[in-house]
Write a protein that holds these residues in place. Structure first.
Motif: not given
Length: 406
Positions: A125-150
């Motif tokens: 919803l924030a993205e829809r109205v132009g409010v910035g957010t950190p990249v946010t993912q569930t674990l359903t994304v593929g391993q190659d797309e997943r955020l890495r530590p930290p």
């Protein structure tokens, strides 16, 4: 003392600092304040002079029947006009069970609260109205797309119907893959869903206000130069700053898109690129609420008035330069961080305390601090143990003299 406005039941955790501020503010505005808590003494807020009565209300776990029975019993004894939850679980449960309760609930509808508490939906919803957010993912994304530590790991939401978890899973910064795997293993319940969020290095800030009739009123902007636990905890120090009008307008648009009403704190991280990124929405009585009430008195009162259909006074923006201090948290931070050395950091904390608005300390209401110092209100023993909803409530307190401050 202000003339009588109405009566409110606050559902509170034992160590909740924000609800102490709310009880004081509401009592001063003329509300009769009762508290529902898993403990018979009500914890920190139960020791406040702003509270007239304490009721035993179990936390909303399992099938919710003990929680519902506790609220019903409190209403039979106290005849309240409205009920408010001071934590994410209390708030979510009240919105979920509102049709089964014998009094109005001062929170938005269930669908709105559920969306606000859902980290993934809020980011969308924030993205829809132009409010910035950190990249946010569930674990359903593929391993190659997943955020890495930290990476920051959060629970997607902090309450769901039927859950049996006793404590919320707090956000944690995982620096390595080993830490990430170990922390993900703690998400064992069916109601838990880990979310990965991009690590943003920046200063914590917030926009606070009351959303009423589609407008965000009583706006207060704050930044937090010290946090506890470090580096990603709550405000140990904060100060009000000039409002970023563009960010305030985007925040208002987000809250309209969400359908939010009432008190709200939107938390942002301001990184080196100067882009504020939304990391959380607090629709409850958040920890540094004392700063908001000092800079813009009447926030909590206005939120409750709107919930029960009373006239809501105009709320101009808050004052700039008001300081806030959570002294115990800041001292613990100083022991950990030792900025400039331990003595220098402790002295810095003590200097900040002078003239600041404190989370608990008030000369006209010493009960919460005295109880905290005595250690009898902060033990974990029995905080979350099942308690019969028919247990006797604490006796009503004698009314304050009209000359006594709330």
């Amino acid at each position: 003392m202000a003339s009588s406005v109405g009566s409110v039941l606050l559902l509170a955790h034992v160590r909740d600092r924000g609800v102490v501020t709310a009880a004081r503010a509401l009592a001063q505005a003329g509300w009769r304040v009762g508290v529902g808590s898993p403990r018979r003494d009500g914890g920190l807020v139960g020791a406040s002079r702003g509270v007239s009565r304490v009721h035993v209300v179990p936390r909303p776990t399992g099938d919710g029947q003990a929680f519902l029975a506790g609220v019903r019993s409190a209403q039979e004894q106290g005849a309240y006009d409205v009920v408010v939850g001071s934590g994410d679980d209390w708030m979510s449960a009240l919105s979920h069970y509102r049709d089964a309760l014998p009094l109005p609930v001062a929170h938005p509808p269930r669908s709105v609260v559920t969306a606000a508490m859902d980290k993934v939906e809020l980011a969308r919803l924030a993205e829809r109205v132009g409010v910035g957010t950190p990249v946010t993912q569930t674990l359903t994304v593929g391993q190659d797309e997943r955020l890495r530590p930290p990476v920051v790991v959060k629970n997607r939401s902090h309450w769901a119907p039927g859950q049996h978890r006793r404590h919320r899973i707090e956000a944690l910064v995982c620096e390595t893959e080993e830490q990430l795997r170990a922390h993900l293993a703690s998400f064992g319940g069916d109601e838990d869903e880990p979310v990965l969020q991009e690590m943003v290095h920046g200063r914590l800030s917030a926009v606070v206000g009351v959303m009423h009739e589609g407008r965000l009123t009583g706006r207060v902007a704050q930044v937090s130069p010290r946090l506890w636990p470090t580096p990603s905890g709550a405000s140990a120090r904060a100060v009000t700053v000039p409002l970023d009008l563009d960010l305030a307008a985007r925040s208002e648009a987000l809250l309209r898109e969400l359908g939010w009403t009432g008190l709200v704190e939107l938390q942002f991280l301001l990184g080196p690129d100067r882009v504020p990124r939304l990391i959380d929405l607090n629709g409850r009585f958040y920890g540094s609420l004392a700063l908001g009430e000092r800079a813009r008195p009447g926030l909590v009162d206005a939120s409750l008035r709107a919930a029960v259909g009373l006239p809501v006074p105009a709320l101009p923006d808050g004052r700039v330069g008001v300081r806030y201090h959570w002294l115990p948290g800041d001292l613990r931070r100083a022991v950990r961080e030792r900025r400039g050395g331990l003595p220098a950091d402790v002295c810095s904390s003590l200097r900040w305390a002078v003239g600041a608005q404190h989370s608990l300390l008030r000369r006209d209401d010493p009960g919460p601090v005295l109880g905290l110092l005595a250690g009898r209100l902060v033990t974990d023993r029995g905080d979350d143990l099942p308690v019969s909803a028919s247990a006797p409530a604490a006796p009503p307190r004698a009314p304050r003299s009209a000359r006594e401050p709330a």
